[in-house]
Design a protein around this motif. Structure first.
Motif, PDB file in Angstrom:
ATOM      1  N   ILE A   3     -56.727  64.666   5.524  1.00  0.00           N
ATOM      2  CA  ILE A   3     -56.887  65.772   4.619  1.00  0.00           C
ATOM      3  C   ILE A   3     -55.616  66.345   4.010  1.00  0.00           C
ATOM      4  CG2 ILE A   3     -57.654  68.188   4.232  1.00  0.00           C
ATOM      5  CD1 ILE A   3     -60.046  67.479   6.151  1.00  0.00           C
ATOM      6  N   ALA A   4     -54.480  66.491   4.981  1.00  0.00           N
ATOM      7  CA  ALA A   4     -53.167  67.194   4.355  1.00  0.00           C
ATOM      8  C   ALA A   4     -52.698  66.066   3.431  1.00  0.00           C
ATOM      9  CB  ALA A   4     -52.562  67.146   5.817  1.00  0.00           C
ATOM     10  N   ASP A   5     -52.783  64.749   3.947  1.00  0.00           N
ATOM     11  CA  ASP A   5     -52.297  63.733   2.782  1.00  0.00           C
ATOM     12  C   ASP A   5     -53.000  63.822   1.631  1.00  0.00           C
ATOM     13  OD1 ASP A   5     -50.607  62.766   4.719  1.00  0.00           O
ATOM     14  OD2 ASP A   5     -51.614  61.275   5.541  1.00  0.00           O
ATOM     15  N   VAL A   6     -54.319  63.932   1.481  1.00  0.00           N
ATOM     16  CA  VAL A   6     -55.178  63.955   0.393  1.00  0.00           C
ATOM     17  C   VAL A   6     -54.902  65.092  -0.564  1.00  0.00           C
ATOM     18  CG1 VAL A   6     -57.195  64.367  -0.648  1.00  0.00           C
ATOM     19  CG2 VAL A   6     -57.056  62.791   1.345  1.00  0.00           C
ATOM     20  N   PHE A   7     -54.513  66.116  -0.066  1.00  0.00           N
ATOM     21  CA  PHE A   7     -54.058  67.540  -0.980  1.00  0.00           C
ATOM     22  C   PHE A   7     -52.552  67.223  -1.419  1.00  0.00           C
ATOM     23  CE2 PHE A   7     -57.886  69.634   0.932  1.00  0.00           C
ATOM     24  CZ  PHE A   7     -58.423  70.345  -0.382  1.00  0.00           C
ATOM     25  N   ALA A   8     -52.039  66.576  -0.555  1.00  0.00           N
ATOM     26  CA  ALA A   8     -50.461  66.539  -1.036  1.00  0.00           C
ATOM     27  C   ALA A   8     -50.329  65.541  -2.117  1.00  0.00           C
ATOM     28  CB  ALA A   8     -49.753  66.142   0.263  1.00  0.00           C
ATOM     29  N   GLU A   9     -51.312  64.479  -2.150  1.00  0.00           N
ATOM     30  CA  GLU A   9     -51.391  63.332  -3.270  1.00  0.00           C
ATOM     31  C   GLU A   9     -52.057  64.182  -4.592  1.00  0.00           C
ATOM     32  OE1 GLU A   9     -50.773  60.025  -5.159  1.00  0.00           O
ATOM     33  OE2 GLU A   9     -50.198  60.341  -3.136  1.00  0.00           O
ATOM     34  N   TRP A  10     -53.103  64.950  -4.118  1.00  0.00           N
ATOM     35  CA  TRP A  10     -53.617  65.700  -5.410  1.00  0.00           C
ATOM     36  C   TRP A  10     -52.786  66.718  -6.233  1.00  0.00           C
ATOM     37  CZ3 TRP A  10     -59.107  67.443  -3.056  1.00  0.00           C
ATOM     38  CH2 TRP A  10     -59.885  66.318  -2.921  1.00  0.00           C
ATOM     39  N   ASN A  11     -51.833  67.105  -5.257  1.00  0.00           N
ATOM     40  CA  ASN A  11     -50.686  68.063  -5.818  1.00  0.00           C
ATOM     41  C   ASN A  11     -49.739  67.301  -6.613  1.00  0.00           C
ATOM     42  OD1 ASN A  11     -49.823  70.809  -5.989  1.00  0.00           O
ATOM     43  ND2 ASN A  11     -48.141  70.305  -4.916  1.00  0.00           N
ATOM     44  N   LYS A  12     -49.747  66.121  -6.758  1.00  0.00           N
ATOM     45  CA  LYS A  12     -48.811  65.318  -7.684  1.00  0.00           C
ATOM     46  C   LYS A  12     -49.399  65.067  -8.950  1.00  0.00           C
ATOM     47  CE  LYS A  12     -46.522  62.940  -3.568  1.00  0.00           C
ATOM     48  NZ  LYS A  12     -46.522  61.471  -3.082  1.00  0.00           N
ATOM     49  N   GLY A  13     -50.742  65.295  -9.154  1.00  0.00           N
ATOM     50  CA  GLY A  13     -51.394  64.993 -10.295  1.00  0.00           C
ATOM     51  C   GLY A  13     -52.097  66.080 -11.147  1.00  0.00           C
ATOM     52  N   GLU A  14     -53.326  66.042 -11.676  1.00  0.00           N
ATOM     53  CA  GLU A  14     -53.774  67.138 -12.505  1.00  0.00           C
ATOM     54  C   GLU A  14     -54.244  68.363 -11.782  1.00  0.00           C
ATOM     55  OE1 GLU A  14     -57.205  65.050 -14.205  1.00  0.00           O
ATOM     56  OE2 GLU A  14     -58.316  65.270 -12.134  1.00  0.00           O
ATOM     57  N   LEU A  15     -54.147  68.338 -10.378  1.00  0.00           N
ATOM     58  CA  LEU A  15     -54.557  69.132  -9.442  1.00  0.00           C
ATOM     59  C   LEU A  15     -53.383  70.136  -8.757  1.00  0.00           C
ATOM     60  CD1 LEU A  15     -57.494  67.972  -7.650  1.00  0.00           C
ATOM     61  CD2 LEU A  15     -57.684  69.695  -9.104  1.00  0.00           C
ATOM     62  N   GLU A  16     -52.230  69.700  -9.612  1.00  0.00           N
ATOM     63  CA  GLU A  16     -51.007  70.420  -9.076  1.00  0.00           C
ATOM     64  C   GLU A  16     -51.111  72.062  -9.088  1.00  0.00           C
ATOM     65  OE1 GLU A  16     -46.309  70.879 -10.086  1.00  0.00           O
ATOM     66  OE2 GLU A  16     -47.604  69.102 -11.089  1.00  0.00           O
ATOM     67  N   SER A  17     -50.936  72.641  -7.989  1.00  0.00           N
ATOM     68  CA  SER A  17     -51.123  74.024  -8.128  1.00  0.00           C
ATOM     69  C   SER A  17     -50.700  74.553  -6.918  1.00  0.00           C
ATOM     70  CB  SER A  17     -52.483  74.614  -8.338  1.00  0.00           C
ATOM     71  OG  SER A  17     -53.301  74.150  -7.045  1.00  0.00           O
ATOM     72  N   PHE A  18     -50.335  75.878  -6.876  1.00  0.00           N
ATOM     73  CA  PHE A  18     -49.957  76.586  -5.570  1.00  0.00           C
ATOM     74  C   PHE A  18     -50.889  76.467  -4.350  1.00  0.00           C
ATOM     75  CE2 PHE A  18     -49.726  80.621  -3.068  1.00  0.00           C
ATOM     76  CZ  PHE A  18     -48.709  80.525  -2.347  1.00  0.00           C
ATOM     77  N   LEU A  19     -52.057  76.763  -4.771  1.00  0.00           N
ATOM     78  CA  LEU A  19     -52.999  76.882  -3.769  1.00  0.00           C
ATOM     79  C   LEU A  19     -53.330  75.238  -3.032  1.00  0.00           C
ATOM     80  CD1 LEU A  19     -55.550  79.297  -5.274  1.00  0.00           C
ATOM     81  CD2 LEU A  19     -54.361  79.628  -3.189  1.00  0.00           C
ATOM     82  N   VAL A  20     -53.216  74.280  -3.840  1.00  0.00           N
ATOM     83  CA  VAL A  20     -53.434  72.880  -3.402  1.00  0.00           C
ATOM     84  C   VAL A  20     -52.298  72.598  -2.660  1.00  0.00           C
ATOM     85  CG1 VAL A  20     -53.377  70.442  -4.032  1.00  0.00           C
ATOM     86  CG2 VAL A  20     -55.153  72.171  -5.150  1.00  0.00           C
ATOM     87  N   GLU A  21     -50.997  73.041  -3.196  1.00  0.00           N
ATOM     88  CA  GLU A  21     -49.972  72.957  -2.389  1.00  0.00           C
ATOM     89  C   GLU A  21     -49.942  73.361  -0.976  1.00  0.00           C
ATOM     90  OE1 GLU A  21     -45.189  73.896  -2.487  1.00  0.00           O
ATOM     91  OE2 GLU A  21     -46.377  74.318  -4.191  1.00  0.00           O
ATOM     92  N   ILE A  22     -50.200  74.774  -0.733  1.00  0.00           N
ATOM     93  CA  ILE A  22     -50.405  75.264   0.570  1.00  0.00           C
ATOM     94  C   ILE A  22     -51.435  74.744   1.492  1.00  0.00           C
ATOM     95  CG2 ILE A  22     -49.257  77.197  -0.406  1.00  0.00           C
ATOM     96  CD1 ILE A  22     -51.917  78.653  -0.055  1.00  0.00           C
ATOM     97  N   THR A  23     -52.776  74.417   0.860  1.00  0.00           N
ATOM     98  CA  THR A  23     -53.733  73.919   1.587  1.00  0.00           C
ATOM     99  C   THR A  23     -53.032  72.643   2.273  1.00  0.00           C
ATOM    100  OG1 THR A  23     -55.300  74.674  -0.105  1.00  0.00           O
ATOM    101  CG2 THR A  23     -55.994  72.886   1.434  1.00  0.00           C
ATOM    102  N   ALA A  24     -52.367  71.670   1.483  1.00  0.00           N
ATOM    103  CA  ALA A  24     -51.749  70.507   2.228  1.00  0.00           C
ATOM    104  C   ALA A  24     -51.088  70.913   3.527  1.00  0.00           C
ATOM    105  CB  ALA A  24     -51.019  69.724   1.224  1.00  0.00           C
ATOM    106  N   ASP A  25     -50.318  72.122   3.418  1.00  0.00           N
ATOM    107  CA  ASP A  25     -49.407  72.464   4.275  1.00  0.00           C
ATOM    108  C   ASP A  25     -50.071  72.980   5.479  1.00  0.00           C
ATOM    109  OD1 ASP A  25     -47.067  71.907   2.959  1.00  0.00           O
ATOM    110  OD2 ASP A  25     -46.830  73.784   2.227  1.00  0.00           O
TER     111      ASP A  25
END
Length: 445
Positions: free
Chosen positions: A176-198
């Protein structure tokens, strides 16, 4: 905060610039904002403040305040010749320290007096500092309130995406961390998606790295400060549909009923309701991840659309003349809901400041249509599996209702007219009508 402060003696002034701003009532964000401003060359020198304000001084309230309180204080301050700003501040502890999004409203002269300070203290983007004069009265506080309402929706939607990935797809915390990190490189890039990956990479510090992720040890009971409730209340008073934000608020209320939920699960299990998934969904992980991504994106668009419509409605009511494109711009950096697609929201309102809804902007409309199949699939599979997705479901219902050119509201109007003589309008002729429904129904029999 106050500005300007009394000038120091000439000798002291020669050694350092006179203090122009002072901060009081410092919690976590306030302390960091004070340090931020001081580093930009503007002393925050509380000792230099006199116990009384002179005419022309300005008070700036940077807390989450009810907008009508700000308007009352503006009047009180004005009666003494004092200027007043109600300024929304977003960015959390880190944002306050390194550059938040600032939403000042109230007296424009007060803003002008400290504009240079705020512009240097605010987060910086390619479009400039994340601060603008929002509008008169309590506009700044109201905009921050709606910002927080959108934030509620964003967080709920992300949590639902995590739940579906974990329970339907069986993804591990690492995956799941990898999924959110990957999403944060595209259209879903955002602060909340970034910290979710962390978050999914952090082991429990009390038990050691081999004991699993810390997030799994956190009680599923969400707190709140009240701005989400205010947002939903205002939406109701203004007759603005905000179901995604309302669903996120309800989700927090229900999460607080931890003991009741545990008891309910036990009772229903005894009656044959399984505790886990109601139905096993067989799907490739990559397919699931892609469909959840599309569902999350589409749901987020609806949440932001609801917030923007609320801002527009309040602006019309109060005569604030809010610039939705400019608000999107200052949310691009520093704040909690900062996201890549805010730039596209800004462009949508630049193209059409009177845009009725983000959903009907051509670019967003095209994306919603392209993603609605995956979106429906995710919500349907969640329902089949017994997984609660109130935010995604509310967003999808909002989308389907808004795009529908014929709703069953005609029946509701007939019901209202039958039991309360509330009248109704017809589609084939103007005017209001009332019918003796029960009498005609009996005569027809």
């Amino acid at each position: 905060m106050t500005s300007p402060a009394p000038a120091p003696p000439a000798a002291a002034a020669a050694q350092s610039p006179p203090p122009r701003i002072g901060l009081a009532g410092l919690a976590t964000m306030g302390q960091n904002l004070a340090l931020n401003i001081a580093e930009k060359g503007f002393p925050a020198t509380i000792d230099a403040l006199s116990p009384y304000l002179d005419a022309g001084d300005a008070i700036v309230d940077g807390g989450n305040e009810w907008y009508q309180n700000t308007e009352r204080r503006i009047e009180q301050a004005a009666s003494r010749g004092i200027l007043y700003l109600g300024m929304g501040v977003s960015g959390g502890e880190e944002g306050a320290r390194n550059g938040p999004s600032l939403m000042p409203g109230g007296d424009f002269q007060a803003y002008s007096n400290i504009k240079d300070i705020l512009e240097k203290a605010a987060a910086q983007t390619e479009d400039g500092p994340c601060v603008t004069f929002v509008g008169p009265g309590g506009a700044g506080n109201f905009v921050k309130m709606v910002h927080n309402g959108i934030e509620y929706g964003d967080m709920q939607l992300i949590a639902e995406a995590y739940d579906v990935l974990h329970r339907v797809g069986g993804l591990s915390n690492s995956e799941i961390a990898d999924v959110f990190a990957e999403w944060n490189k595209g259209e879903l890039e955002s602060f909340l998606v970034e910290i979710t990956a962390d978050i999914f990479t952090v082991a429990d510090p009390l038990e050691g790295s081999t004991s699993g992720a810390l997030v799994d040890k956190i009680l599923d009971k969400t707190g709140m400060k009240g701005t989400g409730k205010w947002t939903v209340q205002q939406a109701a008073e203004l007759a603005v549909a905000a179901p995604t934000i309302a669903a996120s608020l309800d989700g927090r209320y229900l999460s607080g009923l931890k003991d009741e939920r545990v008891a309910a699960a036990s009772v229903l299990e005894e009656e044959g309701m399984p505790v886990g998934l109601l139905e096993k969904i067989n799907v490739d992980k990559k397919v699931l991840v892609d469909r959840v991504r599309q569902a999350l994106y589409s749901s987020k668009v609806c949440s932001y659309a609801q917030g923007m419509n609320l801002l527009r409605a309040k602006s019309v009511e109060q005569g604030w003349n809010l610039n939705l494109a400019e608000l999107s711009r200052i949310w691009k950096g520093g704040c909690i809901i900062r996201a890549r697609f805010l730039d596209r929201i800004k462009k949508a309102y630049d193209r059409n400041p009177e845009l009725a809804n983000l959903i009907v902007d051509r670019e967003f409309a095209r994306e919603m249509v392209q993603r609605q199949g995956a979106w429906r699939w995710v919500v349907a599979r969640a329902v089949e599996a017994g997984i609660s997705t109130p935010g995604m479901s509310a967003s999808l219902s909002y989308f389907d209702t808004y795009r529908c050119n014929r709703l069953p509201a005609n029946l509701i109007q007939a019901q209202r007219d039958l039991f309360g003589a509330h009248t109704y309008e017809r589609i084939d002729r103007p005017g209001s009508f009332h019918t003796e429904w029960t009498k005609l129904a009996r005569e027809g029999k």
